[in-house]
Design a protein around this motif. Structure first.
Motif, PDB file in Angstrom:
ATOM      1  N   PRO A   1      26.247 -29.890 -19.710  1.00 60.16           N
ATOM      2  CA  PRO A   1      26.186 -31.356 -19.760  1.00 60.16           C
ATOM      3  C   PRO A   1      26.837 -32.028 -18.548  1.00 60.16           C
ATOM      4  CG  PRO A   1      28.032 -30.612 -21.046  1.00 60.16           C
ATOM      5  CD  PRO A   1      27.404 -29.374 -20.466  1.00 60.16           C
ATOM      6  N   THR A   2      27.359 -31.254 -17.609  1.00 56.43           N
ATOM      7  CA  THR A   2      28.073 -31.850 -16.473  1.00 56.43           C
ATOM      8  C   THR A   2      27.124 -32.400 -15.423  1.00 56.43           C
ATOM      9  OG1 THR A   2      28.215 -29.723 -15.325  1.00 56.43           O
ATOM     10  CG2 THR A   2      30.029 -30.296 -16.826  1.00 56.43           C
ATOM     11  N   LEU A   3      25.855 -31.936 -15.443  1.00 53.42           N
ATOM     12  CA  LEU A   3      24.829 -32.359 -14.480  1.00 53.42           C
ATOM     13  C   LEU A   3      25.228 -32.039 -13.047  1.00 53.42           C
ATOM     14  CD1 LEU A   3      23.706 -35.772 -16.041  1.00 53.42           C
ATOM     15  CD2 LEU A   3      22.810 -33.473 -16.450  1.00 53.42           C
ATOM     16  N   THR A   4      25.965 -30.950 -12.876  1.00 55.19           N
ATOM     17  CA  THR A   4      26.332 -30.525 -11.537  1.00 55.19           C
ATOM     18  C   THR A   4      25.284 -29.567 -10.975  1.00 55.19           C
ATOM     19  OG1 THR A   4      27.645 -28.739 -12.479  1.00 55.19           O
ATOM     20  CG2 THR A   4      28.803 -30.770 -11.893  1.00 55.19           C
ATOM     21  N   SER A   5      25.234 -29.482  -9.674  1.00 56.20           N
ATOM     22  CA  SER A   5      24.363 -28.556  -8.959  1.00 56.20           C
ATOM     23  C   SER A   5      24.904 -28.435  -7.547  1.00 56.20           C
ATOM     24  CB  SER A   5      22.917 -29.066  -8.938  1.00 56.20           C
ATOM     25  OG  SER A   5      22.801 -30.181  -8.070  1.00 56.20           O
ATOM     26  N   PRO A   6      24.481 -27.425  -6.774  1.00 59.27           N
ATOM     27  CA  PRO A   6      24.952 -27.343  -5.396  1.00 59.27           C
ATOM     28  C   PRO A   6      24.664 -28.603  -4.581  1.00 59.27           C
ATOM     29  CG  PRO A   6      23.947 -25.281  -6.044  1.00 59.27           C
ATOM     30  CD  PRO A   6      23.699 -26.241  -7.166  1.00 59.27           C
ATOM     31  N   ALA A   7      23.550 -29.272  -4.884  1.00 60.43           N
ATOM     32  CA  ALA A   7      23.221 -30.504  -4.160  1.00 60.43           C
ATOM     33  C   ALA A   7      24.005 -31.696  -4.688  1.00 60.43           C
ATOM     34  CB  ALA A   7      21.723 -30.788  -4.265  1.00 60.43           C
ATOM     35  N   ASN A   8      24.608 -31.560  -5.885  1.00 62.60           N
ATOM     36  CA  ASN A   8      25.364 -32.656  -6.477  1.00 62.60           C
ATOM     37  C   ASN A   8      26.594 -32.103  -7.188  1.00 62.60           C
ATOM     38  OD1 ASN A   8      26.184 -35.158  -7.514  1.00 62.60           O
ATOM     39  ND2 ASN A   8      24.917 -34.908  -9.355  1.00 62.60           N
ATOM     40  N   PRO A   9      27.608 -31.622  -6.431  1.00 62.58           N
ATOM     41  CA  PRO A   9      28.808 -31.068  -7.077  1.00 62.58           C
ATOM     42  C   PRO A   9      29.635 -32.117  -7.797  1.00 62.58           C
ATOM     43  CG  PRO A   9      29.104 -31.194  -4.703  1.00 62.58           C
ATOM     44  CD  PRO A   9      27.673 -31.534  -4.961  1.00 62.58           C
ATOM     45  N   GLY A  10      29.332 -33.397  -7.578  1.00 64.34           N
ATOM     46  CA  GLY A  10      30.029 -34.454  -8.305  1.00 64.34           C
ATOM     47  C   GLY A  10      29.499 -34.679  -9.699  1.00 64.34           C
ATOM     48  N   GLY A  11      28.319 -34.124  -9.979  1.00 62.55           N
ATOM     49  CA  GLY A  11      27.750 -34.171 -11.315  1.00 62.55           C
ATOM     50  C   GLY A  11      27.685 -35.557 -11.913  1.00 62.55           C
ATOM     51  N   VAL A  12      28.043 -35.625 -13.198  1.00 65.19           N
ATOM     52  CA  VAL A  12      27.942 -36.872 -13.946  1.00 65.19           C
ATOM     53  C   VAL A  12      28.908 -37.935 -13.436  1.00 65.19           C
ATOM     54  CG1 VAL A  12      29.625 -36.177 -15.701  1.00 65.19           C
ATOM     55  CG2 VAL A  12      27.793 -37.773 -16.311  1.00 65.19           C
ATOM     56  N   LEU A  13      29.949 -37.524 -12.715  1.00 66.66           N
ATOM     57  CA  LEU A  13      30.948 -38.488 -12.249  1.00 66.66           C
ATOM     58  C   LEU A  13      30.429 -39.406 -11.153  1.00 66.66           C
ATOM     59  CD1 LEU A  13      34.200 -36.317 -12.159  1.00 66.66           C
ATOM     60  CD2 LEU A  13      33.385 -37.833 -13.980  1.00 66.66           C
ATOM     61  N   VAL A  14      29.365 -38.999 -10.452  1.00 58.82           N
ATOM     62  CA  VAL A  14      28.837 -39.842  -9.372  1.00 58.82           C
ATOM     63  C   VAL A  14      27.554 -40.559  -9.785  1.00 58.82           C
ATOM     64  CG1 VAL A  14      29.883 -38.390  -7.599  1.00 58.82           C
ATOM     65  CG2 VAL A  14      27.547 -37.924  -8.344  1.00 58.82           C
ATOM     66  N   LEU A  15      27.129 -40.358 -11.008  1.00 58.64           N
ATOM     67  CA  LEU A  15      25.902 -41.007 -11.470  1.00 58.64           C
ATOM     68  C   LEU A  15      26.217 -42.384 -12.058  1.00 58.64           C
ATOM     69  CD1 LEU A  15      24.161 -37.979 -13.250  1.00 58.64           C
ATOM     70  CD2 LEU A  15      23.816 -38.818 -10.918  1.00 58.64           C
ATOM     71  N   PRO A  16      25.363 -43.383 -11.835  1.00 54.39           N
ATOM     72  CA  PRO A  16      25.588 -44.720 -12.406  1.00 54.39           C
ATOM     73  C   PRO A  16      25.642 -44.673 -13.929  1.00 54.39           C
ATOM     74  CG  PRO A  16      23.865 -44.766 -10.728  1.00 54.39           C
ATOM     75  CD  PRO A  16      24.141 -43.323 -11.007  1.00 54.39           C
TER      76      PRO A  16
END
Length: 266
Positions: free
Chosen positions: A37-52
């Motif tokens: 559920p963290t929605l992290t990936s190598p292209a987005n290591p910030g995951g859910v914390l950087v999503l609006p």
């Protein structure tokens, strides 16, 4: 090693040893998926914390709490180009010893015993994320010991028109495996995520070391990790029989039966 103390008795002792030490493998992505559920990936290591977030008026947790998260990495889907930012190793050592005894009890009856012992030790270190950031790595170690014993009695009857074999089999194996996974580039993410949702504010850098030691009970790590220890004990017992009737020089009929019982404890 071949020993033939008599004309009707033969013993063969065999031993083998093998070792392989290589790099790799290097992983190439064919498709990138966000890890729930963290929605992290190598292209987005910030995951859910950087999503609006609608609850934050369209702002992200990183913006509200002033978090500094690592930039996304490059994930390559070209099979001719790979990324690697941690040492990889694939080491395997194998050794075995077996003893085969054949005793001709009569011209039409032979008793065979096959005893074997196998020991293996393997270690793998992998860079699992296929990107140019240190997102996901693993260290896997497996050690196993296996013992087996097979007896069979081979005979013929009716002027060699009927051949048969019957015997029991036993095998036991004890395997230990330790799997250690690390997520270096996600350290700021988990410090922020756990801090915000548990304590209401991001955790200071390095705080994850206070959440408990690794499997050895001593080592602590500020880098997020997941460790597993597994022990698997396997026992297999079997009994089998088979008969072949030579109906003619070109035609044979064969029937067999085998019963196997496997037990596994982990």
């Amino acid at each position: 090693l071949l020993l033939t103390p008599t004309d009707n008795f033969e013993m063969v002792v065999r031993g083998s040893w093998a070792e392989n030490d290589s790099d790799g493998p290097i992983l190439i992505y064919t498709k990138q998926e966000l890890v729930a559920p963290t929605l992290t990936s190598p292209a987005n290591p910030g995951g859910v914390l950087v999503l609006p977030q609608d609850a934050l008026g369209g702002a992200s947790f990183a913006q509200i709490f002033g978090l500094t998260l690592p930039a996304g990495g490059t994930v390559n889907f070209d099979r001719d180009t790979t990324f690697q930012n941690r040492p990889t190793e694939n080491r395997f050592e194998y050794q075995s010893l077996s003893n085969t005894i054949k005793w001709e009890l009569s011209p039409s009856l032979t008793l065979t015993s096959i005893t074997a012992y196998v020991e293996s030790d393997s270690k793998r270190n992998d860079d699992l994320d296929g990107s140019d950031i240190d997102f996901f790595g693993s260290d896997i170690r497996r050690v196993s010991e296996q013992f087996s014993q097979d007896f069979n009695l081979i005979g013929s009857a009716f002027d060699e028109k009927f051949d048969w074999i019957v015997g029991p089999f036993y095998m036991s194996e004890d395997a230990d495996q330790r799997q250690e996974f690390v997520f270096p580039s996600q350290q700021p993410f988990f410090e922020g995520l756990l801090g915000i949702f548990i304590f209401g504010a991001p955790l200071p850098s390095g705080s994850l070391a206070g959440f408990g030691p690794r499997l050895d009970g001593v080592t602590t790590s500020a880098i997020p990790f997941v460790d597993f220890d597994m022990n698997l004990e396997t026992t297999s017992t079997a009994a089998y029989m088979q008969g072949t009737w030579h109906l003619s020089d070109r035609l044979r009929a064969t029937a067999g039966l085998r019963y196997t019982k496997d037990e596994r404890d982990s």
